[in-house]
Design an enzyme around this catalytic site. Structure first.
Site, mmCIF file in Angstrom:
data_model
loop_
_atom_site.group_PDB
_atom_site.id
_atom_site.type_symbol
_atom_site.label_atom_id
_atom_site.label_comp_id
_atom_site.label_asym_id
_atom_site.label_seq_id
_atom_site.Cartn_x
_atom_site.Cartn_y
_atom_site.Cartn_z
ATOM 1 C CG ASP A 78 26.743 61.968 -37.701
ATOM 2 O OD1 ASP A 78 27.066 63.087 -38.140
ATOM 3 O OD2 ASP A 78 27.264 60.905 -38.073
ATOM 4 C CG HIS A 227 26.467 60.265 -32.511
ATOM 5 N ND1 HIS A 227 27.713 59.698 -32.446
ATOM 6 C CD2 HIS A 227 25.841 59.721 -33.574
ATOM 7 C CE1 HIS A 227 27.841 58.817 -33.439
ATOM 8 N NE2 HIS A 227 26.717 58.815 -34.149
HETATM 9 ZN ZN LIG Z 1 23.794 58.421 -37.437
#
Ligand SMILES: [Zn+2]
Length: 267
Positions: A78, A227
């Protein structure tokens, strides 16, 4: 199939109405007990907002559909693209022969280099999805119009870059509520949650702890949230170092990562 979260929502709402009915028809519920029940009810509703794994308001896909003859997981990243970290993540995935899915933030796609990275990820066999336009932390408290701008705007920025429809969507921080559900349905988005969270996106996250957390929790079909960028680009993401340790473990366990299918598997 009705999700656990939906059962919790229906069950607790029925119980709340029951208490009100009891107070109206029979004896009033004692003040302390009704306050306690109200607190509990708000707690149930809020947990549903915060945790996509419950699918309380939105039907999230939190795991890969079952497959009889192969075990596999889906690594997802992400908050990118990140011009430093995303290429390193792509190189490690390629070296291990694994595929992943990148949920990108719309506003980061104004940068031509970021656009090129998204196209490169696709060219190398990975999938992409939208992670809203601006990644507001107040996502779950936005009104319908603002949510439509975030969800629809993020999707459009991505589709403008890749030149085709892209329904995959993961809300910021995984937050959802009934209005998010309505907008997502209206825009034809396909909400993706997770079943395993690396918790690598917070400052102070340690590589070993993230790897251990994932290795302990991951099983066949897991969707793992990681991430490849810091949401506000104010930290160096640790995803590349996490992959250095994690990918050999996954390979040894017979759990290669695959990209999410662009279309939902029909059952
Ligand atoms: Zn996020």
């Amino acid at each position: 199939v009705i999700s656990t979260g939906r059962w919790a929502l229906y069950g607790s709402t029925t119980a709340a109405f029951g208490l009100v009915a009891r107070s109206l028809i029979g004896h009033p519920v004692p003040y302390g007990a009704s306050l306690g029940a109200l607190g509990l009810y708000c707690g149930v509703l809020l947990t549903g907002v915060l945790d996509p794994r419950l699918s309380m308001y939105v039907d999230f896909e939190n795991e890969l559909p079952e497959q009889r003859d192969a075990t596999r997981i889906a690594l997802t990243f992400d908050d990118g693209p990140d011009l430093e970290c995303t290429p390193r993540v792509l190189d490690r995935l390629d070296a291990a022969g694994m595929k992943a899915t990148f949920f990108v933030i719309g506003r980061k796609l104004v940068d031509p280099a970021a656009k090129a990275l998204v196209r490169e990820a696709i060219a190398r066999g990975h999938a992409v999805g939208s992670h809203s336009f601006g990644h507001p932390r107040t996502f779950a408290f936005l009104g319908e119009k603002a949510l439509r701008a975030e969800i629809g705007g993020g999707r459009k920025s991505l589709e403008d870059v890749i030149g085709r429809a892209c329904p995959l969507f993961r809300p910021p921080i995984g937050h959802s509520n009934p209005t998010v559900a309505r907008v997502v349905t209206e825009l034809g988005c396909r909400p993706i949650g997770w079943s395993v969270r690396g918790r690598d996106g917070v400052s102070g996250a340690r590589v070993e702890a993230v790897v251990r957390r994932i290795d302990d929790a991951v099983t066949d079909g897991s969707i793992v949230a990681l991430h490849d960028a810091a949401e506000r680009d104010d930290r160096a993401p640790i995803a590349a170092a996490v992959l250095d340790a994690l990918l050999p473990l996954l390979a040894a366990r017979g759990l290669p990562s695959v990209a999410l299918e662009p279309e939902r598997a029909s059952s």
